[in-house]
Structures are given as C-alpha cells and as structure tokens.
Enzyme design. Structure first.
Site, short mmCIF file in Angstrom:
data_model
loop_
_atom_site.label_atom_id
_atom_site.label_comp_id
_atom_site.label_asym_id
_atom_site.label_seq_id
_atom_site.Cartn_x
_atom_site.Cartn_y
_atom_site.Cartn_z
CE1 TYR A 191 -16.14 -38.54 -65.47
CE2 TYR A 191 -17.19 -38.61 -67.63
CZ TYR A 191 -16.06 -38.46 -66.85
OH TYR A 191 -14.85 -38.24 -67.45
CG ASN B 84 -13.97 -33.95 -60.12
OD1 ASN B 84 -13.08 -33.86 -60.95
ND2 ASN B 84 -14.92 -34.87 -60.19
CG HIS C 149 -5.64 -35.47 -66.33
ND1 HIS C 149 -5.46 -36.36 -65.29
CD2 HIS C 149 -6.97 -35.47 -66.59
CE1 HIS C 149 -6.63 -36.88 -64.97
NE2 HIS C 149 -7.55 -36.35 -65.73
CG ASP D 106 1.97 -23.55 -59.35
OD1 ASP D 106 2.35 -24.65 -58.87
OD2 ASP D 106 2.56 -23.00 -60.31
CG HIS E 277 -10.31 -37.60 -59.95
ND1 HIS E 277 -10.39 -36.58 -60.86
CD2 HIS E 277 -9.18 -37.40 -59.25
CE1 HIS E 277 -9.33 -35.80 -60.73
NE2 HIS E 277 -8.59 -36.27 -59.75
CB ILE E 278 -17.04 -39.14 -60.68
CG1 ILE E 278 -17.49 -37.85 -59.97
CG2 ILE E 278 -18.20 -40.11 -60.87
CD1 ILE E 278 -18.39 -36.97 -60.81
CB SER E 279 -14.34 -42.26 -63.68
OG SER E 279 -13.32 -41.36 -64.08
#
Length: 151
Positions: A25, A76, A82, A89, A102-104
């Site tokens: 990260y 983020n 996931h 929603d 997403h950083i990675s």
C-alpha cells in the site's frame, strides 16, 4: 450544477495506510490521501468531505447523507469491496456518480479480491496506481459530473 462537493470514502483498515503492509500500500498515510484528493478537487472548483471508518454502518450513513450534499463519491471500500452487498446498494440508491479506487492491483492478488460488489455501480475504476489513483479518479469523476451538468 448546485453541489460542488465530493464525498471521499475510505473503508476498513485504510486508517493504517503508511503502516499496514507498506510493500503493498506504500508509505503515504490516509492524511496524505485526503490532502491529495482535496487539492485535486479544489483545482476543479470542488470541495471534499472525507470519511474513513472500520464500521460499515458509518460509511452507509455518510453515503446516504451525500445524496443531498454531494455531486459524486470517490470510494476505496477496502475489504468491503469483496463482501458488502449493502455498501453497493447504498451507492446505487443515492444515484450519484461513483469512482472506485484501489491502491494495489487487486487482480494480481488473492483470488477473493478479484470480485468487486461496487464495480457495477461505479462509473470510474482506478486500480493499482497507488495513492496517486485517488487524484486520477477524482479528475475522471469531475469530468463525468461536468458532462452531466452540461448536458
């Protein structure tokens, strides 16, 4: 366009940026992310309201409130990406344009990270660009907001 504000949402564990797995990260902190995002938005005439929480309900409440105060959301979701149908929603319910960051590169990591519940409600996806991805996502989101406003 009336609302010239973006909501910046950072999910669980992102308060540990700079400390948590710096090889994945990076060394920048959440404060760095918020500062960079705020500066990028300000260059385009937008303010930023930032929220980070390790509690899903806090994030949901902030997203719901953004419905009447913001023009878009940069998010983020962290690990909630996931797992959280309710986060997805909430983003769909407020009907604001969303940029997922997403950083990675989640697609080069464990298989369970390959699925995003947020992906289908996000108009922008910036993945694997480090914290600089927030700046790019902010610019792309503002471009979308501007197109809609000009519309």
């Amino acid at each position: 366009m009336t609302a010239r504000r973006l909501l910046l949402v950072n999910g669980p564990n992102l308060n540990l940026l700079g400390i948590r797995e710096p090889e994945v990260y990076g060394r920048e902190t959440l404060a760095d992310v918020e500062r960079m995002t705020t500066a990028a938005a300000a260059q385009r005439g937008f303010a930023v309201t930032a929220v980070q929480s390790n509690h899903e309900g806090v994030l949901l409440d902030a997203i719901h409130q953004a419905r009447t105060t913001c023009a878009g959301i940069v998010i983020n979701p962290g690990g909630l990406t996931h797992t959280s149908v309710v986060l997805r929603d909430a983003l769909a319910a407020v009907a604001l344009p969303v940029a997922e960051v997403h950083i990675s590169n989640v697609y080069e990591r464990e298989e369970f990270r390959h699925h995003s519940y947020v992906a289908d409600v996000a108009a922008v996806h910036v993945i694997g660009e480090g914290v600089a991805g927030y700046v790019r996502a902010t610019g792309l989101l503002i471009d979308i907001i501007a197109r809609v406003a000009d519309g």
